[in-house]
Motif scaffolding. Structure first.
Motif, PDB file in Angstrom:
ATOM      1  N   ILE A  57       0.965  -1.123  -0.091  1.00 53.36           N
ATOM      2  CA  ILE A  57       0.008   0.001   0.067  1.00 53.36           C
ATOM      3  C   ILE A  57       0.854   1.264  -0.040  1.00 53.36           C
ATOM      4  CG2 ILE A  57      -1.547   1.146   1.257  1.00 53.36           C
ATOM      5  CD1 ILE A  57      -2.818  -1.111   2.320  1.00 53.36           C
ATOM      6  N   MET A  58       1.872   1.012   1.005  1.00 50.62           N
ATOM      7  CA  MET A  58       2.826   2.347   0.909  1.00 50.62           C
ATOM      8  C   MET A  58       3.258   2.828  -0.472  1.00 50.62           C
ATOM      9  SD  MET A  58       2.485   3.663   3.831  1.00 50.62           S
ATOM     10  CE  MET A  58       3.802   4.799   4.072  1.00 50.62           C
ATOM     11  N   ILE A  59       3.998   1.624  -0.934  1.00 49.27           N
ATOM     12  CA  ILE A  59       4.498   1.823  -2.398  1.00 49.27           C
ATOM     13  C   ILE A  59       3.550   2.159  -3.534  1.00 49.27           C
ATOM     14  CG2 ILE A  59       5.701   0.353  -4.360  1.00 49.27           C
ATOM     15  CD1 ILE A  59       6.939  -1.159  -2.406  1.00 49.27           C
ATOM     16  N   ALA A  60       2.403   1.751  -3.470  1.00 54.06           N
ATOM     17  CA  ALA A  60       1.612   2.079  -4.486  1.00 54.06           C
ATOM     18  C   ALA A  60       1.072   3.592  -4.306  1.00 54.06           C
ATOM     19  CB  ALA A  60       0.185   1.329  -4.483  1.00 54.06           C
ATOM     20  N   THR A  61       0.734   3.874  -3.008  1.00 53.24           N
ATOM     21  CA  THR A  61       0.654   5.577  -2.858  1.00 53.24           C
ATOM     22  C   THR A  61       1.526   6.419  -3.122  1.00 53.24           C
ATOM     23  OG1 THR A  61       0.692   4.824  -0.448  1.00 53.24           O
ATOM     24  CG2 THR A  61      -1.485   4.556  -1.357  1.00 53.24           C
ATOM     25  N   GLY A  62       2.825   5.993  -2.770  1.00 53.12           N
ATOM     26  CA  GLY A  62       4.045   6.667  -2.740  1.00 53.12           C
ATOM     27  C   GLY A  62       4.094   6.953  -4.387  1.00 53.12           C
TER      28      GLY A  62
END
Length: 423
Positions: A57-62
């Motif tokens: 989730i963090m990679i996708a939103t980042g």
């Protein structure tokens, strides 16, 4: 089947065609389908899967946030405000990413505590544990650099304080600080460097996570009893048993995550970070994000700057040596009554340090930080080595399946084992 192709066991023609040439489905079936897993996992074992989902989730939103962010000191703050106001669902991306960092650390802290309680760092899982500590260090570096990017007051001054810590290193400290800054103060080169590294490090984390999982599948998982499986009766296939159990935990996790994002999005942030960075105005109280507060309290507990820096970094690096500091042959704290009390006191000291890290370094908070720091290190360096030699542990069960299926531990002396009842 043509010579040189993998013998695929899948019946779907498309999957079979791909798997014969690149056996990725066979690998997934072996590692996540039929992989034998101890049958007595509790819900604390969900947190590894939750950490992986949160990382994705963090990679996708980042990635999406990076499309709209401008890494320049004159535009960074305004670009974040533009994301919040003008980009379609930008507010959602930012709140998920910002609160996702907090959720990530909550999940990882619980994951680490579970490892401490059940002895998951002991042989043969030493390297598995050490890779986990590397992931934790990479997380901390990534989170620190990400906190600087909004370029608010707390971002700027937090970066100034933390990077200045390296100046305590004798001889080369000032040169290291200048190198980190890219100049003689926290400025545009610093922001550019932090943005580049903040974007890069999550992919490094993915690589170390892959090694972490590979090591896990070589040694096998630990379990709440801390004993090795004795045979097929002690294990179940990972799928569908633990995929279903992980799904239940994932739903509960997303509910908590959603409440935080939609109802309390700024609960874990600092209001000063909604003020643009100003090098001429120092905030009354500079604090890092909450997940760094225990280590910040350790840093401030020592009057000497170099001593504080050494203890702060040492509080994490000591985890690398934990498999050898804990000399007890028994893994799980369920069978170590004194060590269990010592671990709970260590947990209390951790929360005391977290609380003191958010308070001004004065009065009783300094003394509480010192007591917390003293016990934090005493647990690893004194208590665990001594308990491994002198503690009387409880008798271990004969197998994993007996407590699971019968609800009891080891049989009393002279008692005959009853035949296992049918499910």
């Amino acid at each position: 089947m043509a010579s040189g192709l993998h013998q695929s066991e899948f019946t779907n023609p498309v999957v079979r065609w791909i798997d014969a040439r690149l056996p990725v489905f066979t690998m997934m079936q072996k590692e996540y389908g039929t992989f034998p897993t101890p049958r007595n996992f509790n819900y604390l074992w969900n947190f590894g899967a939750l950490a992986m989902v949160t990382l994705l989730i963090m990679i996708a939103t980042g990635v999406f946030l990076a499309m709209h962010y401008t890494p320049h000191v004159n535009h960074a703050f305004d670009s974040v405000e533009r994301i919040m106001r003008d980009v379609n669902y930008g507010w959602l991306l930012r709140y998920v990413h910002a609160n996702g960092a907090s959720m990530f650390f909550i999940v990882v802290y619980v994951h680490i505590w579970r490892g401490l309680y059940y002895g998951s760092y002991k042989a043969p899982r030493e390297l598995l544990w050490m890779l986990g500590v590397v992931i934790f260090l990479l997380m901390m570096a990534t989170a620190f650099m990400g906190y600087v990017l909004p370029w608010g007051q707390m971002s700027f001054w937090g970066a100034t304080v933390i990077t200045n810590l390296f100046s305590a290193i004798p001889l080369v400290g000032d040169s290291i600080v200048t190198w980190l800054w890219g100049g003689f103060s926290v400025d545009n080169p610093t922001l550019n460097r932090f943005f580049s590294l903040h974007y890069l490090l999550p992919f490094v984390i993915v690589g170390v996570v892959f090694l972490h999982i590979a090591a896990l599948h070589v040694t096998g998982s630990n379990n709440p009893l801390g004993i090795d499986p004795k045979g097929p009766q002690d294990t179940v296939p990972f799928h569908p048993y633990y995929t279903a159990k992980d799904s239940v935990g994932l739903v509960a996790y997303f509910l908590v995550f959603a409440v935080l994002v939609f109802f309390f999005p700024n609960l874990l942030g600092h209001p000063d970070n909604y003020i643009p960075a100003d090098p001429l105005v120092t905030p009354a109280h500079i604090v890092p994000e909450w997940y760094f507060l225990p280590y910040y309290a350790i840093l401030r507990a020592v009057p000497d700057k170099l001593g504080g820096v050494v203890l702060m970094f040492g509080s994490i690096l000591i985890l690398f040596f934990l498999p050898w500091l804990d000399t007890s042959p028994v893994r799980s704290m369920r069978f170590r009554p004194i060590a269990r009390i010592a671990l709970f006191l260590w947990t209390v000291s951790f929360f005391v340090l977290l609380y003191c890290g958010a308070k001004p370094p004065e009065g009783i908070y300094v003394w509480l930080s010192r007591f917390g720091t003293a016990y934090y290190f005493a647990y690893f360096l004194v208590i665990l080595p001594l308990l491994g030699r002198f503690e009387r542990t409880l008798p271990l069960p004969e197998s994993i399946s007996r407590p699971v299926l019968r609800g009891g531990g080891p049989l009393p002396a002279g008692a005959a084992a009853k035949p296992m009842e049918k499910a």
